[in-house]
Design a protein around this motif. Structure first.
Motif, PDB file in Angstrom:
ATOM      1  N   UNK A  63       0.841  -1.201   0.000  1.00 35.63           N
ATOM      2  CA  UNK A  63       0.000   0.000   0.000  1.00 35.63           C
ATOM      3  C   UNK A  63       0.872   1.245   0.000  1.00 35.63           C
ATOM      4  N   UNK A  64       0.344   2.334  -0.543  1.00 38.12           N
ATOM      5  CA  UNK A  64       0.920   3.655  -0.298  1.00 38.12           C
ATOM      6  C   UNK A  64      -0.207   4.674  -0.292  1.00 38.12           C
ATOM      7  N   UNK A  65       0.103   5.881   0.215  1.00 39.23           N
ATOM      8  CA  UNK A  65      -0.929   6.911   0.347  1.00 39.23           C
ATOM      9  C   UNK A  65      -0.845   7.952  -0.760  1.00 39.23           C
ATOM     10  N   UNK A  66       0.023   7.739  -1.745  1.00 40.41           N
ATOM     11  CA  UNK A  66       0.148   8.691  -2.832  1.00 40.41           C
ATOM     12  C   UNK A  66       1.430   9.496  -2.733  1.00 40.41           C
ATOM     13  N   UNK A  67       1.462  10.636  -3.400  1.00 38.10           N
ATOM     14  CA  UNK A  67       2.669  11.467  -3.428  1.00 38.10           C
ATOM     15  C   UNK A  67       2.405  12.854  -2.871  1.00 38.10           C
ATOM     16  N   UNK A  68       3.479  13.459  -2.352  1.00 33.10           N
ATOM     17  CA  UNK A  68       3.447  14.838  -1.883  1.00 33.10           C
ATOM     18  C   UNK A  68       4.616  15.580  -2.514  1.00 33.10           C
ATOM     19  N   UNK A  69       4.412  16.835  -2.944  1.00 31.82           N
ATOM     20  CA  UNK A  69       5.505  17.621  -3.527  1.00 31.82           C
ATOM     21  C   UNK A  69       6.707  17.684  -2.596  1.00 31.82           C
ATOM     22  N   UNK A 127       6.608   9.544  -2.875  1.00 35.13           N
ATOM     23  CA  UNK A 127       5.582   8.609  -2.424  1.00 35.13           C
ATOM     24  C   UNK A 127       5.667   8.460  -0.906  1.00 35.13           C
ATOM     25  N   UNK A 128       4.522   8.504  -0.241  1.00 40.69           N
ATOM     26  CA  UNK A 128       4.512   8.401   1.219  1.00 40.69           C
ATOM     27  C   UNK A 128       3.634   7.236   1.680  1.00 40.69           C
ATOM     28  N   UNK A 129       3.887   6.797   2.894  1.00 39.79           N
ATOM     29  CA  UNK A 129       3.069   5.750   3.501  1.00 39.79           C
ATOM     30  C   UNK A 129       3.158   4.415   2.816  1.00 39.79           C
ATOM     31  N   UNK A 130       4.298   4.140   2.187  1.00 37.61           N
ATOM     32  CA  UNK A 130       4.409   2.892   1.437  1.00 37.61           C
ATOM     33  C   UNK A 130       4.942   1.770   2.317  1.00 37.61           C
ATOM     34  N   UNK A 131       4.385   0.585   2.141  1.00 39.72           N
ATOM     35  CA  UNK A 131       4.812  -0.577   2.914  1.00 39.72           C
ATOM     36  C   UNK A 131       4.290  -1.840   2.251  1.00 39.72           C
ATOM     37  N   UNK A 136     -11.237   6.790  -1.191  1.00 46.94           N
ATOM     38  CA  UNK A 136     -11.958   8.037  -1.464  1.00 46.94           C
ATOM     39  C   UNK A 136     -11.386   9.217  -0.673  1.00 46.94           C
ATOM     40  N   UNK A 137     -10.549   8.928   0.319  1.00 45.96           N
ATOM     41  CA  UNK A 137      -9.896   9.986   1.096  1.00 45.96           C
ATOM     42  C   UNK A 137      -8.878  10.693   0.195  1.00 45.96           C
ATOM     43  N   UNK A 138      -8.955  12.003   0.133  1.00 41.07           N
ATOM     44  CA  UNK A 138      -8.125  12.760  -0.811  1.00 41.07           C
ATOM     45  C   UNK A 138      -6.786  13.217  -0.250  1.00 41.07           C
ATOM     46  N   UNK A 139      -6.697  13.409   1.040  1.00 40.62           N
ATOM     47  CA  UNK A 139      -5.490  13.979   1.646  1.00 40.62           C
ATOM     48  C   UNK A 139      -4.447  12.898   1.917  1.00 40.62           C
ATOM     49  N   UNK A 140      -3.286  12.948   1.228  1.00 46.74           N
ATOM     50  CA  UNK A 140      -2.224  11.956   1.467  1.00 46.74           C
ATOM     51  C   UNK A 140      -1.686  11.974   2.894  1.00 46.74           C
ATOM     52  N   UNK A 141      -1.894  13.086   3.605  1.00 52.35           N
ATOM     53  CA  UNK A 141      -1.422  13.178   4.987  1.00 52.35           C
ATOM     54  C   UNK A 141      -2.298  12.375   5.947  1.00 52.35           C
ATOM     55  N   UNK A 148      -3.499   9.311   7.503  1.00 51.56           N
ATOM     56  CA  UNK A 148      -2.881   7.981   7.592  1.00 51.56           C
ATOM     57  C   UNK A 148      -3.845   6.835   7.274  1.00 51.56           C
ATOM     58  N   UNK A 149      -5.137   7.141   7.173  1.00 51.14           N
ATOM     59  CA  UNK A 149      -6.101   6.109   6.799  1.00 51.14           C
ATOM     60  C   UNK A 149      -6.220   5.978   5.278  1.00 51.14           C
ATOM     61  N   UNK A 150      -5.746   6.993   4.580  1.00 55.10           N
ATOM     62  CA  UNK A 150      -5.898   6.982   3.133  1.00 55.10           C
ATOM     63  C   UNK A 150      -5.192   5.800   2.484  1.00 55.10           C
ATOM     64  N   UNK A 151      -5.797   5.268   1.432  1.00 59.47           N
ATOM     65  CA  UNK A 151      -5.168   4.265   0.574  1.00 59.47           C
ATOM     66  C   UNK A 151      -5.180   4.824  -0.840  1.00 59.47           C
ATOM     67  N   UNK A 152      -4.023   4.872  -1.459  1.00 53.84           N
ATOM     68  CA  UNK A 152      -3.976   5.285  -2.868  1.00 53.84           C
ATOM     69  C   UNK A 152      -3.737   4.047  -3.726  1.00 53.84           C
ATOM     70  N   UNK A 153      -2.523   3.524  -3.713  1.00 51.15           N
ATOM     71  CA  UNK A 153      -2.229   2.300  -4.469  1.00 51.15           C
ATOM     72  C   UNK A 153      -2.328   1.111  -3.521  1.00 51.15           C
ATOM     73  N   UNK A 154      -3.098   0.106  -3.932  1.00 51.41           N
ATOM     74  CA  UNK A 154      -3.383  -1.012  -3.023  1.00 51.41           C
ATOM     75  C   UNK A 154      -3.071  -2.358  -3.640  1.00 51.41           C
ATOM     76  N   UNK A 155      -2.469  -3.226  -2.826  1.00 56.86           N
ATOM     77  CA  UNK A 155      -2.293  -4.614  -3.208  1.00 56.86           C
ATOM     78  C   UNK A 155      -1.094  -4.890  -4.090  1.00 56.86           C
TER      79      UNK A 155
END
Length: 223
Positions: free
Chosen positions: A5-11, A15-19, A53-58, A60-67
């Protein structure tokens, strides 16, 4: 990992929250009136799409790329639209993720499916389709694309996408991986096949879809 999973990217941060394992790959959901931590591969489709559906990468519940195949929100929406038999209560388990992957290579990015099934010999088109679907695959040639009304140049070997995404393999490696998807193909070590993804050695007689999945055992995506 089917729990990747990751939560997307921030300028400026990429990529953040990846594991691929551990606490970052779980989300809190309510089951039988109790909040429990569930891994990505244990979430229902409804639960996963709610987190996506959560838009804010900050957040911590957000999921962007999954699986295993890094399914992003737009891809998930397209998959569910193309396959109405998939219900919200179905689990995003390995079998469901593999089903989504088949959708990606045979329905959404048809140039990949056509190439690995022998219906097309256009290798560059298939490589570009890989690059458009997975940010860590490189574009096969120099190109100019229109983004937001601006012409953006992309050099051969770079990721099709900016904003913190980078190609994690070379064009040569991507080509070897793509050719390894071809059903029944077994590439010799002299071609660099095992250098790209040594954990997965293809055997003759495998299906194109199974061979295609093997590429991702080499972790050819950005995490």
């Amino acid at each position: 990992s089917y729990d990747a999973v990751n939560r997307g990217t921030l300028p400026g941060k990429g990529i953040i929250g990846s594991a691929t394992s551990g606490a970052l790959t779980t989300r809190s959901v309510q089951r039988n009136g109790t909040n429990v931590l569930v891994p990505i591969s244990g979430l229902t489709i409804d639960e996963l799409t709610q987190f996506q559906s959560i838009k804010d990468p900050n957040d911590t519940s957000r999921v962007f790329a999954a699986g295993f195949y890094q399914i992003i929100p737009d891809t998930m929406a397209g998959f569910l639209k193309a396959h109405p038999e998939v219900k919200g209560s179905d689990v995003f388990d390995p079998a469901m993720q593999d089903k989504a992957f088949s959708y990606l290579i045979y329905e959404k990015r048809k140039d990949i499916g056509k190439y690995i099934s022998g219906k097309s010999g256009d290798r560059d088109a298939a490589l570009l389709a890989l690059a458009k679907e997975w940010a860590s695959f490189p574009v096969p040639t120099d190109m100019v694309v229109n983004r937001g009304g601006k012409q953006v140049s992309i050099k051969k070997g770079e990721s099709y996408y900016g904003q913190g995404n980078k190609a994690s393999v070379t064009v040569k490696q991507a080509g070897i991986a793509l050719d390894g998807m071809i059903a029944g193909d077994e590439l010799p070590e002299s071609q660099g096949y095992h250098e790209c993804y040594p954990k997965c050695v293809q055997r003759r007689g495998t299906t194109a879809t199974r061979a295609a999945r093997s590429v991702f055992y080499g972790r050819f995506w950005s995490l």
